[in-house]
Design an enzyme around this catalytic site. Structure first.
Site, short mmCIF file in Angstrom:
data_model
loop_
_atom_site.label_atom_id
_atom_site.label_comp_id
_atom_site.label_asym_id
_atom_site.label_seq_id
_atom_site.Cartn_x
_atom_site.Cartn_y
_atom_site.Cartn_z
N ALA A 67 0.84 -1.20 0.00
CA ALA A 67 0.00 0.00 0.00
C ALA A 67 0.88 1.25 0.00
O ALA A 67 2.02 1.23 0.47
CB ALA A 67 -0.92 0.00 1.22
N LYS A 71 -2.67 5.42 -3.53
CA LYS A 71 -3.51 5.68 -2.37
C LYS A 71 -4.99 5.76 -2.71
O LYS A 71 -5.84 5.44 -1.88
CB LYS A 71 -3.06 6.98 -1.68
N THR A 91 -3.38 3.88 1.74
CA THR A 91 -4.41 3.87 2.77
C THR A 91 -5.48 4.91 2.45
O THR A 91 -5.18 6.05 2.08
CB THR A 91 -3.77 4.14 4.13
N ASN A 116 9.35 9.33 4.09
CA ASN A 116 8.12 10.04 3.73
C ASN A 116 7.33 10.39 4.97
O ASN A 116 7.36 9.66 5.97
CB ASN A 116 7.27 9.19 2.76
N PHE A 120 -1.27 10.04 5.06
CA PHE A 120 -2.54 9.52 4.54
C PHE A 120 -3.23 10.53 3.63
O PHE A 120 -4.46 10.74 3.73
CB PHE A 120 -3.49 9.12 5.68
N ASN A 147 -6.64 -1.03 1.94
CA ASN A 147 -5.99 -0.63 3.19
C ASN A 147 -6.68 0.60 3.76
O ASN A 147 -6.82 1.62 3.07
CB ASN A 147 -4.51 -0.34 2.86
N ASN A 180 -4.50 -0.40 8.95
CA ASN A 180 -3.22 0.29 9.10
C ASN A 180 -3.23 1.09 10.40
O ASN A 180 -3.85 2.16 10.47
CB ASN A 180 -2.97 1.20 7.90
N SER A 183 1.33 3.56 10.65
CA SER A 183 2.02 4.68 10.00
C SER A 183 2.53 5.63 11.07
O SER A 183 1.81 5.96 12.01
CB SER A 183 1.06 5.42 9.07
N ASN A 185 3.06 8.70 10.53
CA ASN A 185 2.78 10.04 10.02
C ASN A 185 1.41 10.60 10.37
O ASN A 185 1.03 11.66 9.91
CB ASN A 185 2.98 10.07 8.50
N THR A 186 0.63 9.85 11.15
CA THR A 186 -0.62 10.35 11.73
C THR A 186 -0.43 10.35 13.24
O THR A 186 -0.14 9.31 13.83
CB THR A 186 -1.81 9.47 11.33
N LYS A 225 -1.55 -4.45 9.84
CA LYS A 225 -0.21 -4.00 9.44
C LYS A 225 0.45 -3.32 10.63
O LYS A 225 -0.08 -2.36 11.19
CB LYS A 225 -0.29 -3.03 8.26
N ASN A 254 5.52 -1.86 8.46
CA ASN A 254 5.42 -0.51 7.91
C ASN A 254 6.80 0.14 7.95
O ASN A 254 7.80 -0.53 8.18
CB ASN A 254 4.40 0.30 8.75
N THR A 255 6.85 1.45 7.76
CA THR A 255 8.12 2.18 7.78
C THR A 255 8.59 2.40 9.22
O THR A 255 7.81 2.30 10.17
CB THR A 255 7.98 3.53 7.07
N TYR A 326 7.72 -1.94 -2.57
CA TYR A 326 7.33 -0.59 -2.97
C TYR A 326 8.59 0.22 -3.23
O TYR A 326 8.93 0.53 -4.38
CB TYR A 326 6.44 0.04 -1.89
N THR A 327 9.36 0.53 -2.18
CA THR A 327 10.57 1.34 -2.37
C THR A 327 11.56 0.62 -3.30
O THR A 327 12.27 1.27 -4.07
CB THR A 327 11.23 1.65 -1.01
#
Length: 353
Positions: A67, A71, A91, A116, A120, A147, A180, A183, A185-186, A225, A254-255, A326-327
């Site tokens: 994912a 998005k 997501t 990154n 989201f 996702n 998810n 992440s 980032n939230t 995840k 995840n990251t 992905y990456t």
């Protein structure tokens, strides 16, 4: 080897000269154009055949798309045609959101990594579902994961409601649904990996799934995840809750927020989630730990830092049943997909002999 895929090294130089987010959008447009053209679509070909059974689903091969690349689910058919055995999009959040301020993607080419902090960014559930329903990937036998996440403006005490809205929306259109909660980032999202937060969330989702299964007369697998930044006590808690609430699979990972290996590099101190080569070993450890705690047949999808066929094999050896990339696509191009499929297939045949 596909001649279009071989040309990626030339395309990468041009893409890496652009802002990373601009390059991301340009890449999706080019993949879509190649799919839309009958001539180039024939050149790309079909997914390598190495079918496996996972969560009651038949995957064309064990290499999937993670994912984050798509998005909004706007390029499912085009991405699926690159050779993936399964594709995961999102997501998606119930309401549209812009995500975090730009710039929010940073390349670390010396480490073959990306940071990154997208947050989201997506067009919301309604647009997402319109895109998913237009796609033909599932009708042609592809396995599609959807996702879901929470909106940034939703208070954490109401997070479960966002996930329930997402589950209700995507359920009829998914082969599996990924939750998810990992992440970075939230704000405070990873708190849902704690004992009480996870217990409440999974209990609610599991109960809702039973209702939806009766309504639609099909039981859609739910997958969790998780983050790579877990300690053993957290893994204990998560593994126990997965079994308790009848969750069907795990995506690890995840990251990461860990910057140990990249802190001295340009952009190495940027906030957000780190993906790519530095994540591989961390992800392996998490997969190994979960495999020790879960039933030997419990499905695990390994993701994080797969940039070679050997990386994919190591994920399988650590206990994963399938992998996602992905990456690695950003650094190596779509040829990586078939390389990983062939390597995993050869590894499995060697193991069985």
């Amino acid at each position: 080897m596909n001649p279009l895929f071989n040309a990626y090294s030339l395309a990468r130089a041009a893409l890496f000269s652009m802002d990373p987010e601009v390059a991301h959008e340009a890449s999706l447009r080019q993949i879509q154009r190649a799919y839309d053209s009958r001539w180039t679509r024939r050149l790309i070909g079909n997914a390598p055949s190495a079918p496996i059974q996972l969560m009651g689903l038949t995957l064309r091969n064990p290499v999937g798309l993670a994912a984050g690349m798509d998005k909004n689910g706007a390029h499912i058919d085009a991405l699926g045609h690159l050779g993936f055995g399964f594709v995961e999009v999102g997501t998606v959040t119930p309401l549209p959101q812009e995500g975090n301020p730009k710039p929010r993607i940073f390349r670390l080419p010396q480490a073959e990594a990306i940071i990154n902090r997208m947050g989201f960014n997506n067009a919301g559930l309604d647009v997402f579902l319109q895109n998913v329903q237009r796609s033909q990937f599932r009708q042609s036998g592809g396995i599609l994961g959807l996702n879901i996440g929470k909106n940034a403006v939703t208070p954490m005490e109401n997070a479960t409601e966002d996930y329930l809205k997402g589950l209700r929306g995507v359920y009829p259109h998914a082969d599996y649904v990924t939750i998810n909660i990992s992440s970075p980032n939230t704000e405070n999202l990873r708190d849902l990996q704690s004992a009480q937060g996870l217990d409440d969330l999974l209990a609610a989702l599991s109960a809702e799934r039973e209702t939806l299964a009766q309504t639609y007369e099909r039981r859609v697998p739910i997958v969790l995840k998780v983050a790579p930044d877990l300690v053993e006590s957290q893994i204990d808690v998560i593994a126990e809750r997965l079994t308790k609430h009848g969750i069907d699979g795990l995506i690890a990972t995840n990251t990461t927020i860990d910057r140990t290996t990249v802190s001295a590099l340009p952009h190495g101190q940027e906030s957000g989630g780190l993906s790519g080569a530095p994540l591989h070993q961390q992800s392996l450890w998490v997969i190994e730990q979960f495999r020790k705690r879960l039933d030997k047949d419990f499905p695990i999808i390994g993701v994080g830092g797969i940039l070679s066929d050997q990386d994919a094999i190591e994920k399988i050896q650590a206990g994963a049943n399938a992998v996602q990339i992905y990456t690695g696509m950003i650094y190596r191009g779509p040829a990586l997909i078939s390389e990983c499929v062939k390597a995993i297939q050869a590894h499995e045949q060697l193991t069985e002999s």
